[in-house]
Scaffold this motif. Structure first.
Motif, PDB file in Angstrom:
ATOM      1  N   GLY A   1       0.822  -1.212   0.000  1.00 41.59           N
ATOM      2  CA  GLY A   1       0.000   0.000   0.000  1.00 41.59           C
ATOM      3  C   GLY A   1       0.852   1.257   0.000  1.00 41.59           C
ATOM      4  O   GLY A   1       0.527   2.243  -0.675  1.00 41.59           O
ATOM      5  N   LEU A   2       1.959   1.230   0.741  1.00 38.66           N
ATOM      6  CA  LEU A   2       2.881   2.371   0.716  1.00 38.66           C
ATOM      7  C   LEU A   2       3.444   2.559  -0.693  1.00 38.66           C
ATOM      8  O   LEU A   2       3.555   3.684  -1.184  1.00 38.66           O
ATOM      9  N   ASP A   3       3.794   1.439  -1.343  1.00 38.25           N
ATOM     10  CA  ASP A   3       4.293   1.495  -2.725  1.00 38.25           C
ATOM     11  C   ASP A   3       3.241   2.085  -3.656  1.00 38.25           C
ATOM     12  O   ASP A   3       3.547   2.935  -4.490  1.00 38.25           O
ATOM     13  N   ALA A   4       1.998   1.619  -3.523  1.00 39.06           N
ATOM     14  CA  ALA A   4       0.910   2.093  -4.383  1.00 39.06           C
ATOM     15  C   ALA A   4       0.671   3.586  -4.212  1.00 39.06           C
ATOM     16  O   ALA A   4       0.267   4.268  -5.152  1.00 39.06           O
ATOM     17  N   ALA A   5       0.956   4.096  -3.021  1.00 39.24           N
ATOM     18  CA  ALA A   5       0.790   5.533  -2.754  1.00 39.24           C
ATOM     19  C   ALA A   5       1.996   6.337  -3.229  1.00 39.24           C
ATOM     20  O   ALA A   5       2.014   7.562  -3.103  1.00 39.24           O
ATOM     21  N   GLY A   6       3.014   5.650  -3.767  1.00 38.76           N
ATOM     22  CA  GLY A   6       4.194   6.342  -4.280  1.00 38.76           C
ATOM     23  C   GLY A   6       5.165   6.795  -3.198  1.00 38.76           C
ATOM     24  O   GLY A   6       5.984   7.679  -3.437  1.00 38.76           O
ATOM     25  N   LEU A   7       5.097   6.183  -2.028  1.00 35.92           N
ATOM     26  CA  LEU A   7       5.975   6.577  -0.934  1.00 35.92           C
ATOM     27  C   LEU A   7       7.312   5.844  -1.035  1.00 35.92           C
ATOM     28  O   LEU A   7       7.399   4.764  -1.611  1.00 35.92           O
ATOM     29  N   PRO A   8       8.364   6.393  -0.457  1.00 35.05           N
ATOM     30  CA  PRO A   8       9.677   5.738  -0.512  1.00 35.05           C
ATOM     31  C   PRO A   8       9.672   4.409   0.237  1.00 35.05           C
ATOM     32  O   PRO A   8       8.843   4.183   1.118  1.00 35.05           O
ATOM     33  N   ALA A   9      10.629   3.557  -0.100  1.00 36.00           N
ATOM     34  CA  ALA A   9      10.778   2.284   0.607  1.00 36.00           C
ATOM     35  C   ALA A   9      11.001   2.567   2.093  1.00 36.00           C
ATOM     36  O   ALA A   9      11.808   3.424   2.454  1.00 36.00           O
ATOM     37  N   PRO A  10      10.307   1.850   2.961  1.00 36.54           N
ATOM     38  CA  PRO A  10      10.395   2.137   4.395  1.00 36.54           C
ATOM     39  C   PRO A  10      11.589   1.471   5.066  1.00 36.54           C
ATOM     40  O   PRO A  10      12.177   0.532   4.554  1.00 36.54           O
TER      41      PRO A  10
END
Length: 188
Positions: free
Chosen positions: A65-74
């Motif tokens: 979901g973080l990827d789908a939102a375009g956020l950086p790798a955590p």
């Protein structure tokens, strides 16, 4: 988080996230994720990977979901039984860092067995009761080698000033300082 985290005890998790956010700096977001059923007390659930396997699936979906939102790798910070969850999810996330503390093991023999491109960090205080837990796995009981052991291959973080199992995020400790640098992308 590790065991015994639920809605009633979430204040501890929120405090850890706040302390990490302050250590990492203003341009770093911290999410306190508790999206799985944690073991309750000492028992079979704590000694097996059943709940960790279910948690790993949920953690994988969360990072997707973080990827789908375009956020950086955590950077994933995994405490106690939560490090078992992170170990099982490692190959299915794009985490840039896996940081485990007070870990009973990650259900992997070494960093290579995690099959991840993430930098793996580990901390264990000599004052942590987890040091007395056997780091083995036999017939599904236990979670494998200590991630801070030399043969595991993680980068070991200083933790001698951490006074207890639940104190890795305590302000002023060497671990929180290192965690802030990792979360902020300053320590690689």
């Amino acid at each position: 988080p590790g065991s015994d985290i639920d809605l009633a005890s979430s204040a501890r998790l929120t405090r850890w996230a706040t302390d990490l956010r302050e250590a990492a700096g203003e341009d770093t977001a911290v999410i306190a994720w508790a999206g799985y059923t944690t073991p309750d007390g000492i028992g079979v659930d704590l000694a097996t990977g059943r709940l960790a396997e279910a948690g790993a699936k949920r953690l994988t979906r969360f990072t997707e979901g973080l990827d789908a939102a375009g956020l950086p790798a955590p950077a994933l910070f995994c405490h106690s039984y939560g490090s078992v969850v992170c170990g099982l999810a490692a190959s299915r996330t794009d985490a840039r860092d896996l940081v485990v503390m007070g870990s009973p093991g990650m259900r992997a023999d070494n960093v290579a067995a995690l099959r991840t491109g993430a930098h793996v960090w580990a901390a264990e205080s000599p004052h942590d009761w987890i040091t007395h837990v056997p780091h083995t796995e036999f017939l599904g009981l236990g979670h494998g080698p200590d991630p801070t052991s030399p043969g595991f291959g993680a980068t070991v973080l200083p933790a001698t000033d951490v006074p207890a199992h639940d104190a890795y995020f305590t302000p002023g400790t060497s671990t929180l300082t290192a965690f802030g640098a990792i979360a902020g992308g300053e320590l690689r």
